[in-house]
Design an enzyme around this catalytic site. Structure first.
Site, PDB file in Angstrom:
ATOM      1  N   VAL A   1       4.427   1.149   1.643  1.00  0.00           N
ATOM      2  CA  VAL A   1       4.515   0.160   2.711  1.00  0.00           C
ATOM      3  C   VAL A   1       4.728  -1.221   2.098  1.00  0.00           C
ATOM      4  O   VAL A   1       4.051  -1.596   1.145  1.00  0.00           O
ATOM      5  CB  VAL A   1       3.239   0.165   3.580  1.00  0.00           C
ATOM      6  CG1 VAL A   1       3.403  -0.797   4.759  1.00  0.00           C
ATOM      7  CG2 VAL A   1       2.948   1.561   4.078  1.00  0.00           C
TER       8      VAL A   1
ATOM      9  N   GLY B   1       0.669   4.991   1.688  1.00  0.00           N
ATOM     10  CA  GLY B   1       0.022   5.935   2.597  1.00  0.00           C
ATOM     11  C   GLY B   1       0.609   7.294   2.392  1.00  0.00           C
ATOM     12  O   GLY B   1       1.404   7.508   1.472  1.00  0.00           O
TER      13      GLY B   1
ATOM     14  N   GLY C   1       0.804  -1.204   0.000  1.00  0.00           N
ATOM     15  CA  GLY C   1       0.000   0.000   0.000  1.00  0.00           C
ATOM     16  C   GLY C   1       0.834   1.249   0.000  1.00  0.00           C
ATOM     17  O   GLY C   1       2.055   1.214   0.122  1.00  0.00           O
TER      18      GLY C   1
ATOM     19  N   ASP D   1      -3.246  12.865  14.095  1.00  0.00           N
ATOM     20  CA  ASP D   1      -3.857  12.432  12.833  1.00  0.00           C
ATOM     21  C   ASP D   1      -4.737  11.210  13.079  1.00  0.00           C
ATOM     22  O   ASP D   1      -4.601  10.191  12.420  1.00  0.00           O
ATOM     23  CB  ASP D   1      -2.763  12.143  11.818  1.00  0.00           C
ATOM     24  CG  ASP D   1      -3.303  12.081  10.394  1.00  0.00           C
ATOM     25  OD1 ASP D   1      -4.463  12.501  10.179  1.00  0.00           O
ATOM     26  OD2 ASP D   1      -2.568  11.591   9.520  1.00  0.00           O
TER      27      ASP D   1
ATOM     28  N   GLY E   1       4.349   7.165   2.864  1.00  0.00           N
ATOM     29  CA  GLY E   1       5.168   6.628   1.787  1.00  0.00           C
ATOM     30  C   GLY E   1       4.670   5.259   1.404  1.00  0.00           C
ATOM     31  O   GLY E   1       3.504   4.927   1.620  1.00  0.00           O
TER      32      GLY E   1
END
Ligand code: NAG
Ligand code: NAG
Ligand code: NAG
Ligand code: NAG
Ligand code: NAG
Ligand code: NAG
Ligand code: NAG
Ligand code: NAG
Ligand code: NAG
Length: 709
Positions: free
Chosen positions: A449, A444, A442, A559, A447
């Site tokens: 993953v 995000g 993935g 966040d 960056g």
């Protein structure tokens, strides 16, 4: 008897008989070494032992204090000419010696030329005939170099000789040579250079000759031709260097050239025995020097000595200083060849001349050649050079890479982290195998993953896309703080890698992915009952509360959102992406002061720019709202979800229409209403009205338990 015609022979013979008879018995006796005081030069002639200078022909003692010559080898050294003329050595009393060679076993001497001339006054032929007698001495006329030579235009000359044994019934040897000039003009028949019977005749002599005399045949006289060729000549002489000149036959040039004498060569030898016999008599054996050898004379009885091959010196001397010594061939390169790539090495009795390193062949023969042809050498050198350059550039790159690695390590706070030793610092090479397409799971805001296995544990490696903009210790400090955050509902930081520009982070791998995906993935909607949702909410709140509660290092998430709540196999939530995620800019929209997801952002924080724990609480309120509604919180949608929910709740004191149909069961409505009211409190615009994370967590836990009952 022929002797009656010889002028000199009878006198000589008388002398010889007396002298030699006295000398010869000594020949077999011991041969003592000469005194070092002996004179070894006479005039310009060297006199090496066994030769030596004696005072008179019948005296072998030489100087008063010792023996200088071997028996028979004494030479007198007389002053010739008046008042201090040159000194010259003489053998057998009156035969001048011009040189002695030990190696060849020879002596060079001078010899009177016999002549037979027409006297124009008396009109008669006059003869002057010589003889030479070495009988009883170690000398023998060399048969290889000497020739009986006769010059004239109407001549016959005889040579008579013997091996020296007198009284055995006359001479054993006689030969002769005729020289004639025929034709109208004598001069035109003669030619320079050749001695072949015309004006000149030569004949060889037998071995072992020790005595000879010359005789002209009176039947051949020059009476008729005396105007052209008045004299005839005859002599036994060294022919190796003789060239006939026409003037020899027509003028006195031949006899005048060398004072009436011609050179001849004598072979000499020690004793009258062979080497084999002589060697058995060590007392008299003459080859006394170490490294000397014995050679039988080729011209008669007796032997000579010579230094062995590779040695030089006097083989007749015991004294190692003057005896046979090793020749240092390497110092005489003009005589002993060792060029063409040879390396000269002297050794006893010789020398070696191996080819230089990497050459093959025989240096002495001049055949040292290179192993490798030039082409091969060039190839090897070229390849070697290229290889060297490649290695050097590789090393340079490696060094640069290492330096870069070290720089990044330092920049990313490695030294600080190393001191703290809280998490594992992975090497770049350990993570490299994980960072490949097949492991990509993935992307995000942090960056990319990647999923992988490190130390037998499933991990998620987060690789920032953009470089870190942090000061070295800022990042390190954050990592230290995060690593100290150990809670069952917070994703655990296992380690990091600092050897790259943007440090990579290694987390425990959470299998089910984010709550956001589970709630909103339209393709594959996972069923989530109220119990599960309450549990997720309660545990997430617990994790956040733990972060806020840490006394020395209070941590704000900054966040909080469903995308940052991950679920494991048992749907236990784990908070991720806090701390460092705020430090590393996620996308360009974010300013340096405001970081976070707009969809979840506390409007107070947006206005005042000051992040507090209550900002996290607000964001968590949005998360609860998403959990109960299973709808996306969309800032771009004018925050419709939050606004409508809050308005509905204000007016009706309930928000039933927002509840997800899946969980909006009548029995559970009360619990849902309670949950909704917690969310409302969290979303309060008055910061002070919002509960703490701790309170939220406690109330959710209670709700969760009541649900299960
Ligand atoms: C060798 O010389 C010795 C001594 O002069 C003499 O006695 C002997 O007879 C000679 N031998 C020969 C074979 O001439
Ligand atoms: C050399 O001198 C010695 C004595 O000093 C004498 O007996 C001999 O005849 C001389 N020889 C010559 C060639 O002059
Ligand atoms: C003695 O040795 C020299 C040098 O090796 C050589 O030239 C000479 O011919 C040798 N003499 C004899 C008689 O072998
Ligand atoms: C010839 O003989 C005479 C008398 O014996 C003598 O004087 C003269 O020198 C001789 N001539 C030559 C050229 O020998
Ligand atoms: C020279 O020889 C001839 C014969 O060939 C002879 O008649 C003459 O007498 C000789 N002369 C002398 C001076 O001997
Ligand atoms: C031979 O050589 C000599 C000088 O060496 C010269 O005077 C003479 O004329 C020459 N003779 C002939 C036939 O060429
Ligand atoms: C020799 O020469 C002389 C004059 O130069 C001459 O008178 C004589 O006849 C010649 N003799 C011979 C044999 O040719
Ligand atoms: C032979 O003659 C040459 C010149 O004519 C001279 O240099 C050399 O020494 C001579 N050799 C001998 C052995 O006499
Ligand atoms: C001669 O050589 C032997 C061994 O080869 C050595 O023992 C002896 O001392 C040498 N003699 C001299 C005079 O050098």
């Amino acid at each position: 008897m022929p002797f009656n015609r010889l002028a000199a022979v009878p006198v000589l013979l008388l002398w010889l008989v007396s002298v030699l008879a006295a000398r010869f018995p000594l020949l077999g006796a011991a041969s003592p070494q000469p005194s070092s005081k002996c004179q070894r030069k006479c005039g310009s002639v060297d006199i090496p032992y066994p030769f030596g200078i004696v005072h008179s022909p019948d005296d072998d003692e030489g100087d008063d204090d010792g023996h200088c010559a071997m028996n028979g080898f004494g030479l007198t050294c007389n002053e010739t000419g008046t008042n201090g003329g040159r000194h010259r050595p003489f053998a057998a009393g009156n035969v001048e010696v011009v040189g002695v060679s030990l190696q060849q076993g020879q002596a060079r001497m001078l010899n009177d030329i016999s002549d037979y001339c027409y006297n124009t006054t008396t009109r008669e032929m006059v003869r002057d005939e010589w003889s030479l007698d070495f009988a009883g001495t170690p000398y023998m006329f060399s048969d290889t170099t000497n020739k009986f030579t006769v010059i004239g235009c109407q001549t016959l000359a005889y040579i008579n000789g013997d091996d020296g044994d007198y009284g055995d019934g006359g001479d054993k040897y006689m030969s002769g040579c005729v020289a004639m000039c025929r034709g109208d003009d004598v001069r035109t028949t003669l030619s320079n250079g050749s001695c072949s019977g015309i004006g000149c005749c030569q004949t060889a002599i037998p071995k072992g000759l020790q005595y000879y005399y010359v005789e002209f045949d009176s039947g051949f006289n020059t009476t008729e031709i005396h105007n052209v060729s008045r004299c005839s000549y005859a002599v036994l002489m060294d022919s190796s260097n003789f060239t006939f000149s026409t003037t020899y036959a027509t003028s006195p040039a031949f006899i005048n050239n060398n004072g009436g004498q011609a050179p001849f060569v004598m072979d000499w030898a020690i004793g009258n025995e062979t080497c084999d016999v002589a060697r058995k008599k060590p007392v008299s054996y003459a080859c006394v020097s170490n490294n000397s050898e014995c050679f039988n004379s080729l011209n008669g009885p007796g032997y000579i000595c010579n230094c062995s091959k590779g040695f030089h010196g006097n083989p007749y001397l015991q004294d190692p200083e003057h005896g046979c010594k090793d020749i240092d061939e390497c110092k005489l390169p003009h005589l002993y060849r060792c060029t063409n790539g040879g390396v000269c090495r002297n050794r006893l009795g010789g020398y070696d001349c191996p080819c230089k390193f990497r050459l093959k062949g025989h240096a002495k023969g001049g055949t040292c050649i290179d192993h490798f042809p030039l082409a091969a050498k060039v190839a090897v050198c070229t390849i070697g050079g290229i290889l060297l350059m490649v290695i050097i550039s590789f090393l340079v790159i490696l060094h640069k890479e290492k330096k870069k690695t070290e720089e990044f390590f330092k920049k990313n706070g490695g030294p600080t982290l190393e001191k703290a030793i809280v998490i594992k610092l992975f090497k770049k090479d350990e993570l490299k195998p994980i960072l490949k397409k097949s492991n990509f799971i993935g992307k995000g805001c942090f960056g990319e993953v990647y999923k992988g296995i490190l130390d037998n544990k499933l991990v998620a490696v987060k690789k920032p896309i953009n470089g870190s903009v942090l000061e070295s210790d800022q990042f390190a400090n954050e990592v230290i703080i995060q690593s100290q955050v150990i809670h069952k509902n917070i994703v655990r930081l296992i380690g990091c890698c600092l050897e790259v520009d943007a440090p990579m982070l290694v987390y425990e791998f959470i299998s089910q992915g984010s709550l956001h995906d589970i709630l909103h993935n339209s393709n594959n909607k996972v069923a989530l009952n109220l119990d599960a949702r309450l549990s997720i909410a309660a545990h997430s709140a617990d994790g956040l509360a733990y972060m806020h509660s840490k006394t020395n290092t209070r941590i704000l998430h900054g966040d909080v959102k469903t995308a940052n709540i991950l679920l494991d196999d048992n749907f236990i939530p784990k908070i991720s992406d806090f701390g460092i995620s705020r430090l590393i800019a996620c996308d360009k929209e974010h300013t340096a002061s405001i970081i976070g997801d707009r969809n979840y952002m506390d409007p107070v924080y947006l206005q005042e720019g000051l992040l507090t724990e209550k900002s996290d609480v607000y964001s968590f309120g949005v998360v609860i709202l998403e959990l109960i509604s299973r709808e996306r919180a969309m800032h771009s949608d004018n925050n419709k979800l939050v606004k409508n929910f809050l308005e509905a709740h204000k007016k009706q004191k309930k928000a039933t229409q927002f509840f997800d149909k899946e969980i909006a069961i009548t029995n559970d409505l009360e619990i849902l209403e309670n949950l909704a009211s917690i969310a409302v409190e969290c979303l309060s615009l008055d910061v002070d009205q919002r509960p703490t994370m701790m309170e939220v967590a406690e109330r959710l836990l209670i709700l969760s338990r009541s649900c299960k009952l």
